[in-house]
Structures are given as structure tokens and as C-alpha cells.
Write an enzyme that holds these catalytic residues in place. Structure first.
Site: not given
Length: 462
Positions: A12, A17, A24, A80, A156, A335, A425
Site C-alpha cells: 500500500a 523515494r 513502487k 502502519g 528498533e 514483428r 524481377a
């Protein structure tokens, strides 16, 4: 009998950055969006259901994976990781078993690693298991504090003591949890922190306070658990995954002359004894048969290549099917919609689009074949063009078996060239040609004798 396994994928976040309008988790990594790799891993583990938690760019993500059997949960506010998991409760209301929590920006985890985590989780009878990694320099990461009864807590960086900062085992953010009990634990988590967010790490303390077991399983290679937050990390993850994919191909019998300069996407299959030179790029759902030779600079996407095919330097193949024993290029461009039956040759600077060629038909150089159906044993001379577009619609050229087309011929479609015929040709063919006929469509040659000499003499006098 092992409990059912579900998977929640946290996807989410905005990913500021990355500096991109694209969410992202949709940034490509070896041919798939980041999130696509994580979903593929969950499927390999037989997770059901799979619930991505989406927020930023939610509609883009839904569209990207519209064909997948997924249940999306929306995290409208970013409150969070704990809150993100709580947002899935409605989708998992009827689920009872083990819940694997993955991150959409952690795409390198191997299924073997997660199976080991699951085995340890089941065997230990844990309520919560966390995947950890060991780093020489763990600065900035949450540290794993172990005790006699397993994991005691995750601390932490900013809250760690000097002794805890010396710990090198860190939290990867990947968990196995007992459902639906995990949602009861989450409701006991508070958000009285500087960010005002509900942290998933706090369920460790909640589980321990309830007298439940928390275990940790350490990943063998920390790079597996790397998260991607910017384009530098995306490039590093791409390098690591490409090396893993290339190694798998080599272990399966494919020769890569220079693996570091060979770019093969996830989802590509290559049979044994094929040889791939540097600078080759193979993407999409491409399948390549055995004993093929791909020279430098070849690019292939979403195509099927048969056995013993030689793709020469600089050739490009997109959404095409090449049969066995064909030789393509150098500098040919196939292609979408090109189909070669086998034993075909398309030489330098030949371009095809929605063209089918029967066995042993060839165009050796400087030719365009668009919207064409070409039979067996047809020789297309140098400089031939199918004129398939009238400015509004595309039209088809049909050339039947055993036709010989002379150089510098234009076929103005729609038309059919009958079996066994010969095209002189320099002809511009605008009407159907019967079988076994000679077709010549060019102005009569006229020689004016002495004209060039008289022109030169006049020029000199002036």
C-alpha cells in the site's frame, strides 16, 4: 496434516523515494512487476487466499493483476504495518490456519527459504514466527532479542541499548502468524509512538505477554530479504535476480558465454545445449528449444523458438513463432504475428509482420513481408515488398507453394500468386497470378543510342 496457508502482501505504500508516478510495487524487475514476483512466490507455496493490501495507486495495481486469483484489501489511510494487516480481516474472516505475511517490495525471497520458515513455525507450535537476517552492519534495522523461550522482542535502532545495537540479527518484516488469532493480538497493539502508527513488530510483545511462543528463522543469504525503496536498490535487486536466473539456465544445460551481459527475464524457458552470446535480451513468456544459437545483440520477447534455430547478430523477434532449423538475420526484424513453419531463412534487413511462411521458404535480404501468407519452397528475391496498406485498411498477399519471386518486386495487395509461378524481377504485381504462369509488370526498355555522348559534349561546350 498441515494447516492451510494464506498470504497477505503489504503493497500500500507510496514509495516516494522512487520519484515516479508509477506505484513502487509495479516497477519492473526482470520482466515482472516487483509485486508480481511476490505473488508468484505465494502461488508456488500454494497459498490460498492471497491478499495484497493496496493503497497508493490501488486502481493501477488492480488493473495490472486483473487476471489473477487475488483478494485485494484496501488500506485507505497509511497507519502502519499493523494497521495494514488488520485491513485484511474482512477478506480472511473465514480463514483458519497459518498466515504468511510478505512485503510487495521484497521480491527476492526464495520459496525454499519460506518453506523452511513455515516448517519451523509449525514444528515449534509458535503463534508468531519472524524471518531474520544477519548483517555485518545492522545500523537502522530492528534487532532480534532472543531469550531461553525464543524471541523476546524486536527493538528498533533508536530504542536499543549499546549492547542491543551490537546484535547483528535483524527483522526482515516477513512473518508467519496464526490466524484468526493474530487479529486479536493486533487489536491490543497501541499507536502511542512518534508516528502515531500501529507497528506489526508490537505483536511480538503482545504474544509474549499472553504466554505464547515466538520463534525466528534466519535466512541463509541476507540479500534475499532486501527491500527496494529507490532505483539504486532496484538496479541491485535486478542484478541479483538476473544472476540467479542465469545460473538456473546454466545448471539446466544452457551455455551463456558471458552471464553478466546476458539479460533473461523470469518466465523464460530455454532447452539444453542452446548457446547465448553477450548482449542478448530475452523477455516475456518466451520459450526456446534445444541446440539454438543466439548471437550478440539478439532481442526476443513473447515468442516461441524451435530447435536448432540460429538467430544472428542484432535480430529482433516479437510475439512470433519460429519453427525448427531456421536461420534469421543478421539484423532481421520479426514483428508480432510472424510464423515460420521450419527450415526457413530470413536474411539481413528482412522485416515481417503477420506473415506465415511454409517450410523451406526464404527471403535472404532487404525485404518486407507484411500481412502475407506464403507457402512452401518459395524464394523471395531481394528488395521485395508486400504493399499491404492503402491508407485506410490492411490487405493480405497470398503466395502459394513453389513460387519464385524475382528481385525488386512489389505486390499490391490484396492478391494471390498461384502455385509454381514465376515473378519477373522489377515487377509491380497488382492482379492475381495464375498457377505456373510467368508474371512481368514493368515498362518496356528503350535504348537511345549516342544520347549520353551527346549530353556530355553539350555540357562541355557550356
Amino acid at each position: 496434516m498441515q494447516k492451510p496457508l494464506a498470504c497477505v502482501i503489504l503493497a500500500a505504500g507510496q514509495g516516494t523515494r522512487m520519484k515516479s508516478a508509477l506505484p513502487k510495487v509495479l516497477h519492473p524487475l526482470c520482466g515482472r512487476p516487483m509485486l508480481g514476483h511476490v505473488i508468484a512466490t505465494a502461488k508456488e507455496l500454494d497459498c490460498d487466499p492471497i491478499v495484497p493490501v493496496i493503497g497508493h495507486g490501488a486502481e493501477q495495481i488492480r488493473r495490472q493483476f486483473a487476471g489473477e486469483a487475488l483478494r485485494f484489501a484496501l488500506q485507505a489511510e497509511q497507519l502502519g504495518t499493523g494497521h495494514a494487516l488488520l485491513c485484511t480481516e474482512g477478506e480472511l474472516r473465514d480463514f483458519c490456519g497459518d498466515l504468511l505475511l510478505l512485503c510487495g517490495d521484497v521480491p527476492l525471497l526464495r520459496t525454499e527459504t519460506l518453506r523452511s520458515l513455515h516448517d519451523e513455525h509449525v514444528n515449534s507450535g509458535a503463534t508468531v514466527s519472524v524471518l531474520t537476517a544477519r548483517l555485518v552492519n545492522p545500523f537502522g534495522y530492528g534487532r532480534i532479542v532472543r531469550g531461553p523461550q525464543g524471541v523476546e522482542r524486536i527493538v528498533e535502532e533508536k530504542d536499543a541499548t549499546a549492547a542491543e545495537k551490537r546484535l547483528q540479527e535483524i527483522n526482515t518484516g516477513i512473518y508467519l502468524l496464526r490466524a484468526p488469532h493474530v487479529f486479536d493480538l493486533l487489536r491490543s497493539v497501541r499507536n502511542d509512538n512518534a508516528q502515531g502508527e500501529y507497528y506489526l513488530t508490537d505483536i511480538i510483545a503482545a504474544a509474549r505477554a499472553a504466554g505464547e511462543r515466538v520463534t525466528a528463522h534466519q535466512v541463509d543469504a541476507a540479500a534475499e530479504a532486501m527491500g527496494i525503496n529507490d532505483r539504486v536498490q532496484l538496479a541491485e535487486a535486478t542484478r541479483l535476480l538476473r544472476a540467479r536466473l542465469n545460473r538456473q539456465h546454466m545448471e539446466n544445460g544452457v551455455t551463456l558465454i558471458d552471464p553478466a551481459a546476458t539479460y533473461i527475464d523470469a518466465g523464460v524457458t530455454i532447452a539444453a545445449d542452446s548457446v547465448i552470446h553477450p548482449g542478448v535480451q530475452i523477455g516475456g513468456e518466451t520459450r526456446i528449444g534445444g541446440a539454438c544459437l543466439l548471437e550478440s545483440g539478439v532481442t526476443i520477447r513473447d515468442s516461441v523458438i524451435g530447435e536448432r534455430v540460429h538467430l544472428k547478430a542484432g535480430s529482433v523477434v516479437s510475439e512470433s513463432h519460429i519453427g525448427d532449423d531456421c536461420a534469421i538475420g543478421p539484423m532481421a526484424h520479426l514483428r508480432p504475428g510472424t510464423e515460420l513453419a521450419g527450415q526457413n531463412k530470413l536474411g539481413n534487413f528482412v522485416e515481417t509482420k503477420k506473415a506465415t511462411l511454409g517450410e523451406r521458404s526464404q527471403a535472404s535480404h532487404l525485404t518486407y513481408l507484411g500481412d502475407a501468407t506464403i507457402g512452401r519452397n518459395v524464394n523471395i528475391g531481394c528488395g521485395t515488398i508486400t504493399c499491404n496498406y492503402d491508407g485506410v485498411n490492411k490487405h493480405r498477399t497470398v503466395i502459394e507453394d513453389d513460387v519464385f519471386v524475382g528481385s525488386d518486386t512489389q505486390f499490391v495487395a490484396p492478391l494471390t500468386v498461384g502455385r509454381g509461378s514465376l515473378i519477373g524481377a522489377g515487377s509491380t504485381i497488382t492482379r492475381d497470378v495464375p498457377a505456373d504462369a510467368l508474371a512481368i509488370a514493368r515498362s518496356e526498355q528503350k535504348n537511345v543510342e549516342g544520347w549520353a555522348a551527346r549530353k556530355r559534349e553539350k555540357t562541355c561546350k557550356e
